[in-house]
Design an enzyme around this catalytic site. Structure first.
Site, PDB file in Angstrom:
ATOM      1  CD  GLU A  62      -3.010  -0.951   1.998  1.00 62.07           C
ATOM      2  OE1 GLU A  62      -2.934  -0.212   3.401  1.00 62.07           O
ATOM      3  OE2 GLU A  62      -4.058  -1.787   1.981  1.00 62.07           O
ATOM      4  CD  GLU A 100      -4.313  -6.015   2.141  1.00 64.49           C
ATOM      5  OE1 GLU A 100      -4.827  -4.924   3.077  1.00 64.49           O
ATOM      6  OE2 GLU A 100      -3.058  -5.935   2.702  1.00 64.49           O
TER       7      GLU A 100
END
Length: 431
Positions: free
Chosen positions: A213, A333
């Site tokens: 991320e 995810e």
């Protein structure tokens, strides 16, 4: 009879030695050298390939594999999770190949490693190989958990070579870039102490993820992060010619992309220094990565509205993979928090089903949606390591059934050629 008895004890003694040697060393041979044959995953345009056949992913996240493999008391959880994943027909597990500073650190300080923890990563990879599971290994965290870019900046600051105390200096400080490159080459060229295979030559590893991320909010233009991705992806490829590489993006559209207005969850998402199209379009990035957390991205929508967003979000990125990027798109995810005010367990099943249905439809149409990974799975007795997204999938029958059905759906698209025997047997029981 007398002569026979005279030979009996030497024979028994020799046999005992053989048994001892087998029990001491033979177990590794049997377990780690007769495991399923796992060819490297490659890509052809918008699709993953295994043995020249299209291959789709139904998988999960268990970030904790290396950490739990360090200690004798927790190590069995690693094999139990991987075995359970295989029994559900899952093919890829995403996990951390980093722990920078702090407890059970793999990298104690720049260039200094704890061999005990490296052996734990060896073990996780060897166990995955044994169970026919491939690993998506992430190399550093944008967040502070397990060190992350914050730890790299602290190291540079402590050594008096850091340009800035800002966490974002991870992306532009030459000294920190050198730290990270040293880490990358150490991991990629690591020789597994169990299998004897260098990581860069091990097909058990599905792909490398550069960073979990990434955000560089000090440069909303995206130029700083783009430069870092270009340099690090090229560096990985210069060392490892076999494995795929992805960034680890959340999937937000940047300030110059028109989709920021119609697809991004809110205005803040375009000011994080990342851009899905631009970052994923880099030559050495083999597939795009996207995350799905509508209940964290929005604060004023109910569950039904979040489900509508999920469909729009996924279809937009699959369209990008087909038209703009010409690369596979993986949703690496996705999760639904149990802390939401209106949360009910049945919502998770609906949330999962929405995502898995879109992947299956994309696969049937030969589109770029290549797979999805749930965040996250645990085994029993790990409640203290759980967050508000984690599940033990076999504890809820409807969830367990949903996962297996997706594994079988994706396999049937390829005429059950996705894996040899394993899925064929599993899915025939479900027909």
């Amino acid at each position: 009879m007398v002569a026979g008895n005279g030979l009996l004890y030497p024979i028994l003694g020799f046999a005992s030695c053989i048994v001892f040697i087998y029990m001491s060393f033979g177990d590794l041979r049997v377990n780690y050298h007769k495991e399923p044959d796992l060819p490297f995953v490659t890509r052809n345009g918008t699709q993953f390939m295994v043995n020249n056949k299209v291959w789709y992913v139904n998988g999960w996240n268990s970030y904790w594999l290396m950490d739990h493999a360090v200690h004798d008391y927790s190590r069995p959880r690693v094999g139990a999770m991987l075995q359970a994943g295989a029994k559900m027909g899952l093919t890829v597990c995403r996990t951390w190949a980093f722990n920078d500073g702090g407890y059970n650190a793999l990298q104690i300080s720049p260039g200094q490693y704890d061999e005990r923890v490296f052996k734990a990563l060896d073990y996780a990879i060897a166990e995955a190989r044994q169970h026919g599971i491939r690993l998506l290994l992430s190399l550093v965290n944008n967040l502070q958990a397990y060190g992350g870019k914050t730890q790299y900046v602290k190291w540079a600051w402590q050594e008096g070579v850091g340009l800035s105390s800002s966490n974002d200096s991870f992306f532009f400080d030459p000294s920190i870039r050198k730290y990270f490159k040293n880490y990358v080459v150490t991991v990629l060229t690591r020789k597994n102490t169990i299998t004897g295979i260098e990581y860069r030559n091990d097909p058990t590893i599905f792909a490398w993820e550069l960073i979990n991320e990434p955000r560089c909010m000090s440069d909303p233009s995206g130029d700083t992060l783009q430069d870092w991705i270009e340099e690090m992806s090229a560096y990985v490829k210069s060392i490892d010619k076999y494995h795929l590489v992805t960034v680890g993006l959340e999937g937000f559209y940047g300030p110059k992309n028109s989709k920021r207005l119609t697809v991004n969850p809110e205005a803040w998402a375009s000011a994080l220094g990342s851009d899905f199209i631009r970052n994923s379009g880099i030559e050495n990035i083999d597939f795009a990565s996207v995350h799905i957390y509508p209940d964290h991205w929005f604060h004023d929508r109910d569950f039904e509205d979040n489900l509508k967003f999920v469909s729009k979000w996924m279809l937009s990125h699959i369209e990008d993979g087909d038209i703009e990027l010409r690369k596979p798109v993986m949703f690496t995810e996705f999760g639904l928090s149990n802390l939401n005010e209106d949360f009910e367990p049945s919502q998770r099943d609906r949330f999962y089903k929405t995502i898995l249905d879109i992947i299956a439809k994309s696969a049937k149409r030969n589109k770029s949606g290549a797979g999805a990974l749930v965040w996250q799975y645990f085994v029993g007795g790990m409640e203290e390591y759980n967050d508000d997204f984690g599940v033990v999938p076999w504890e809820r029958t409807s969830t367990y059934k949903l996962i297996i059905e997706e594994s079988c759906r994706l396999a049937r698209i390829n005429g059950m050629t996705q894996e040899k025997g394993k899925l064929k047997k599993l899915c025939s029981q479900k027909q």
